[in-house]
Enzyme design. Sequence first.
Site, PDB file in Angstrom:
ATOM      1  N   LYS A 120       8.325  23.863 -13.549  1.00 46.67           N
ATOM      2  CA  LYS A 120       7.314  22.647 -13.221  1.00 46.67           C
ATOM      3  C   LYS A 120       6.687  22.356 -11.791  1.00 46.67           C
ATOM      4  CE  LYS A 120       6.122  17.717 -14.066  1.00 46.67           C
ATOM      5  NZ  LYS A 120       6.146  16.565 -14.469  1.00 46.67           N
ATOM      6  N   GLU A 175      -4.296  18.360 -11.644  1.00 47.38           N
ATOM      7  CA  GLU A 175      -4.401  18.861 -12.815  1.00 47.38           C
ATOM      8  C   GLU A 175      -5.937  19.293 -13.364  1.00 47.38           C
ATOM      9  OE1 GLU A 175      -2.154  16.602 -15.652  1.00 47.38           O
ATOM     10  OE2 GLU A 175      -3.395  17.159 -17.304  1.00 47.38           O
ATOM     11  N   LYS A 193       3.345  11.823 -10.618  1.00 41.86           N
ATOM     12  CA  LYS A 193       2.676  10.976 -11.554  1.00 41.86           C
ATOM     13  C   LYS A 193       3.674   9.401 -11.686  1.00 41.86           C
ATOM     14  CE  LYS A 193       0.041  14.107 -14.211  1.00 41.86           C
ATOM     15  NZ  LYS A 193      -0.296  14.605 -15.816  1.00 41.86           N
ATOM     16  N   ARG A 238      -1.965  23.129 -13.894  1.00 42.05           N
ATOM     17  CA  ARG A 238      -1.263  22.135 -14.317  1.00 42.05           C
ATOM     18  C   ARG A 238      -1.494  21.927 -15.717  1.00 42.05           C
ATOM     19  NH1 ARG A 238       0.719  16.734 -11.168  1.00 42.05           N
ATOM     20  NH2 ARG A 238       2.309  16.052 -12.616  1.00 42.05           N
ATOM     21  N   ARG A 259       0.887  -0.987   0.017  1.00 48.18           N
ATOM     22  CA  ARG A 259      -0.175   0.127   0.111  1.00 48.18           C
ATOM     23  C   ARG A 259       0.802   1.171   0.068  1.00 48.18           C
ATOM     24  NH1 ARG A 259      -2.609  -2.901   3.627  1.00 48.18           N
ATOM     25  NH2 ARG A 259      -4.723  -3.936   2.725  1.00 48.18           N
ATOM     26  N   HIS A 279       1.281  18.925 -26.287  1.00 47.54           N
ATOM     27  CA  HIS A 279       0.774  17.486 -26.241  1.00 47.54           C
ATOM     28  C   HIS A 279      -0.240  16.973 -26.748  1.00 47.54           C
ATOM     29  CE1 HIS A 279       4.446  17.920 -23.484  1.00 47.54           C
ATOM     30  NE2 HIS A 279       4.527  16.368 -23.423  1.00 47.54           N
ATOM     31  N   GLU A 326      10.704  19.473 -23.914  1.00 47.59           N
ATOM     32  CA  GLU A 326      10.124  19.981 -22.687  1.00 47.59           C
ATOM     33  C   GLU A 326      10.791  21.317 -22.134  1.00 47.59           C
ATOM     34  OE1 GLU A 326       7.500  18.161 -21.920  1.00 47.59           O
ATOM     35  OE2 GLU A 326       7.912  16.100 -23.115  1.00 47.59           O
ATOM     36  N   HIS A 342       0.662  14.106 -28.932  1.00 47.56           N
ATOM     37  CA  HIS A 342       0.390  12.660 -28.391  1.00 47.56           C
ATOM     38  C   HIS A 342      -0.332  11.992 -29.683  1.00 47.56           C
ATOM     39  CE1 HIS A 342       0.180  13.176 -23.715  1.00 47.56           C
ATOM     40  NE2 HIS A 342       1.444  12.462 -24.171  1.00 47.56           N
ATOM     41  N   ASN A 369       0.649  20.672 -20.560  1.00 47.88           N
ATOM     42  CA  ASN A 369       0.117  20.067 -21.827  1.00 47.88           C
ATOM     43  C   ASN A 369       0.318  20.781 -23.180  1.00 47.88           C
ATOM     44  OD1 ASN A 369      -1.012  17.465 -20.331  1.00 47.88           O
ATOM     45  ND2 ASN A 369      -2.767  18.428 -19.777  1.00 47.88           N
ATOM     46  N   HIS A 427       9.015  11.155 -28.289  1.00 39.62           N
ATOM     47  CA  HIS A 427       8.038  11.929 -27.880  1.00 39.62           C
ATOM     48  C   HIS A 427       8.308  13.324 -27.900  1.00 39.62           C
ATOM     49  CE1 HIS A 427       5.142  13.051 -24.886  1.00 39.62           C
ATOM     50  NE2 HIS A 427       6.139  13.913 -24.311  1.00 39.62           N
TER      51      HIS A 427
HETATM   52  N1  LIG Z   1       5.495  10.987 -14.768  1.00 33.99           N
HETATM   53  C1  LIG Z   1       5.486  11.869 -15.615  1.00 33.99           C
HETATM   54  O1  LIG Z   1       5.184  13.105 -15.329  1.00 33.99           O
HETATM   55  C2  LIG Z   1       6.192  11.956 -17.059  1.00 33.99           C
HETATM   56  C3  LIG Z   1       6.109  12.893 -17.624  1.00 33.99           C
HETATM   57  C4  LIG Z   1       6.846  12.853 -19.141  1.00 33.99           C
HETATM   58  C5  LIG Z   1       7.283  11.702 -19.523  1.00 33.99           C
HETATM   59  N2  LIG Z   1       6.965  10.385 -18.511  1.00 33.99           N
HETATM   60  C6  LIG Z   1       7.296   9.270 -19.053  1.00 33.99           C
HETATM   61  O2  LIG Z   1       8.737   9.108 -19.387  1.00 33.99           O
HETATM   62  C7  LIG Z   1       9.077   8.045 -20.354  1.00 33.99           C
HETATM   63  C8  LIG Z   1      10.070   8.454 -20.951  1.00 33.99           C
HETATM   64  O3  LIG Z   1      11.292   9.014 -20.439  1.00 33.99           O
HETATM   65  P1  LIG Z   1      12.606   8.760 -21.046  1.00 33.99           P
HETATM   66  O4  LIG Z   1      12.760   9.803 -22.474  1.00 33.99           O
HETATM   67  O5  LIG Z   1      13.558   9.278 -20.083  1.00 33.99           O
HETATM   68  O6  LIG Z   1      12.929   7.571 -21.421  1.00 33.99           O
HETATM   69  P2  LIG Z   1      13.684   6.238 -21.157  1.00 33.99           P
HETATM   70  O7  LIG Z   1      13.658   5.984 -19.649  1.00 33.99           O
HETATM   71  O8  LIG Z   1      13.339   5.027 -21.887  1.00 33.99           O
HETATM   72  O9  LIG Z   1      15.177   6.551 -21.360  1.00 33.99           O
HETATM   73  C9  LIG Z   1      15.596   6.765 -22.824  1.00 33.99           C
HETATM   74  C10 LIG Z   1      16.967   5.903 -23.231  1.00 33.99           C
HETATM   75  O10 LIG Z   1      18.174   6.627 -22.442  1.00 33.99           O
HETATM   76  C11 LIG Z   1      18.698   5.612 -21.933  1.00 33.99           C
HETATM   77  N3  LIG Z   1      19.417   6.438 -20.812  1.00 33.99           N
HETATM   78  C12 LIG Z   1      19.054   6.851 -19.480  1.00 33.99           C
HETATM   79  N4  LIG Z   1      19.827   7.523 -18.962  1.00 33.99           N
HETATM   80  C13 LIG Z   1      21.174   7.453 -19.781  1.00 33.99           C
HETATM   81  C14 LIG Z   1      22.267   8.081 -19.547  1.00 33.99           C
HETATM   82  N5  LIG Z   1      22.438   8.764 -18.482  1.00 33.99           N
HETATM   83  N6  LIG Z   1      23.175   7.512 -20.431  1.00 33.99           N
HETATM   84  C15 LIG Z   1      22.949   6.976 -21.507  1.00 33.99           C
HETATM   85  N7  LIG Z   1      21.691   6.293 -21.565  1.00 33.99           N
HETATM   86  C16 LIG Z   1      20.762   6.696 -20.653  1.00 33.99           C
HETATM   87  C17 LIG Z   1      17.774   4.544 -21.342  1.00 33.99           C
HETATM   88  O11 LIG Z   1      18.289   3.316 -21.104  1.00 33.99           O
HETATM   89  C18 LIG Z   1      16.923   4.568 -22.788  1.00 33.99           C
HETATM   90  O12 LIG Z   1      17.339   3.640 -23.517  1.00 33.99           O
HETATM   91  C19 LIG Z   1       7.718   7.697 -20.951  1.00 33.99           C
HETATM   92  O13 LIG Z   1       7.435   6.495 -20.507  1.00 33.99           O
HETATM   93  C20 LIG Z   1       6.986   8.791 -20.416  1.00 33.99           C
HETATM   94  O14 LIG Z   1       5.536   8.267 -20.477  1.00 33.99           O
HETATM   95  C21 LIG Z   1       6.392  10.566 -17.232  1.00 33.99           C
HETATM   96 ZN   LIG Z   2       6.131  15.447 -22.648  1.00 35.29          ZN
END
Ligand SMILES: NC(=O)c1ccc[n+]([C@@H]2O[C@H](COP(=O)([O-])OP(=O)(O)OC[C@H]3O[C@@H](n4cnc5c(N)ncnc54)[C@H](O)[C@@H]3O)[C@@H](O)[C@H]2O)c1
Ligand SMILES: [Zn+2]
Length: 351
Positions: A213, A223, A131, A227, A109, A234, A173, A238, A231, A250
């Site tokens: 942020k 949101e 999130k 907040r 939990r 997006h 971003e 999206h 978007n 993305h």
């Molecule tokens: N929670 C939120 O508010 C929120 C907001 C935006 C995006 N997201 C989510 O985040 C995800 C995308 O995140 P991302 O772009 O970081 O993708 P990711 O975590 O897949 O990382 C992208 C790539 O970079 C590599 N990598 C990470 N750090 C590294 C480093 N220091 N050196 C070398 N390689 C490295 C990873 O192994 C991966 O191959 C999506 O799932 C999206 O939905 C969440």
């Molecule tokens: Zn985004």
Amino acid sequence: MTTPTHIGDGLLARLPALVPALASAHRVAIVTDANLERHGHLEAACRGFAHRPTCMVLPPGESTKTRDTWARVTDTLLHAGFGRDSALVALGGGMIGDLTGFVAATFQRGIPFVQVPTTLLAMVDAAHGGKTGVDTTHGKNLVGAFHEPAAVIVDLDTWATLPDAERRAGMAEVIKHGVVADADYFARVAEMLPPSRTPFALDAVVRGSIHIKSTIVAQDAREAGVRKVLNFGHTIGHAIEQRAAYQLAHGDCVAIGMVVETRIAVALGLCAPDVLPTLVDTITRAWLPTRVPATIETAAIVAATATDKKARAGRVEYALPRAIGAMAGAERQYGIPVDDDIVRAAIDASR
Ligand SMILES: NC(=O)c1ccc[n+]([C@@H]2O[C@H](COP(=O)([O-])OP(=O)(O)OC[C@H]3O[C@@H](n4cnc5c(N)ncnc54)[C@H](O)[C@@H]3O)[C@@H](O)[C@H]2O)c1
Ligand SMILES: [Zn+2]
């Protein structure tokens, strides 16, 4: 309450010293992906602990962010005897952060977790705001929970190994943050581009974007109003991402989305026309695209916007700029309904 956030060099080796929840936890597990292990970041993160934490190394990529992986990580913790007095560390990009956060939100939990973002996107965006979640075959992030991390630790040293494509993705971003909240920040970021420059003022970008942020999220965690400005770019972004079957990055989709949505704002008379060339120029200098891909039809993008979470009672709502640094529609909680024909025209004009 704002989440304790530490930004600096060499912080991986100081995790327990920086986070009381980690120092006091009976057991700690670090969840990461194979790229972080390969580049030595996992080893650096383990170094600060008196007793080596349990480490779970997952396959990199969005396809790992599933309920199956959530179950696998949870079962590993249960099997190893982790209890309520445990804590998790999410070491990686947004994929690892979202997944690990969701495990932490639901394990017994809810147990504390620490975000240690290592991509620019995660440093400035995904790691903040609480999130968490996983993807399903019906779409991204459809199962999840709000679970605020105990702390966010940004070790700027991890930037050294980050591929250019990931640097670029995060810049979308960063540019968004400037448009929605701070014209001075936007101008400073524009001067630093491209993100391959040495030295790139990563520290300033991370601090500036986190400030924007977290200030917005602090006003509206769920949101319901302000907040929604985050978007920006997006709704169209999206839709393009979905129509491209997630084969486009993305950040690329958000960059194109910001251009189309700014065109919508100009067409509605909400935004001065000169915002558009300024934005297009900055996005281009960040090596991000500004044109809708020829392979994706306008009608398909418009149709995809209707299935977006932000669609309400027929007309899709958008977060639209009034100027660089200010958003329109404060009086209607920043959700502006737009007719499909205006959206269609803005997409067509962005090819
Ligand atoms: N929670 C939120 O508010 C929120 C907001 C935006 C995006 N997201 C989510 O985040 C995800 C995308 O995140 P991302 O772009 O970081 O993708 P990711 O975590 O897949 O990382 C992208 C790539 O970079 C590599 N990598 C990470 N750090 C590294 C480093 N220091 N050196 C070398 N390689 C490295 C990873 O192994 C991966 O191959 C999506 O799932 C999206 O939905 C969440
Ligand atoms: Zn985004």
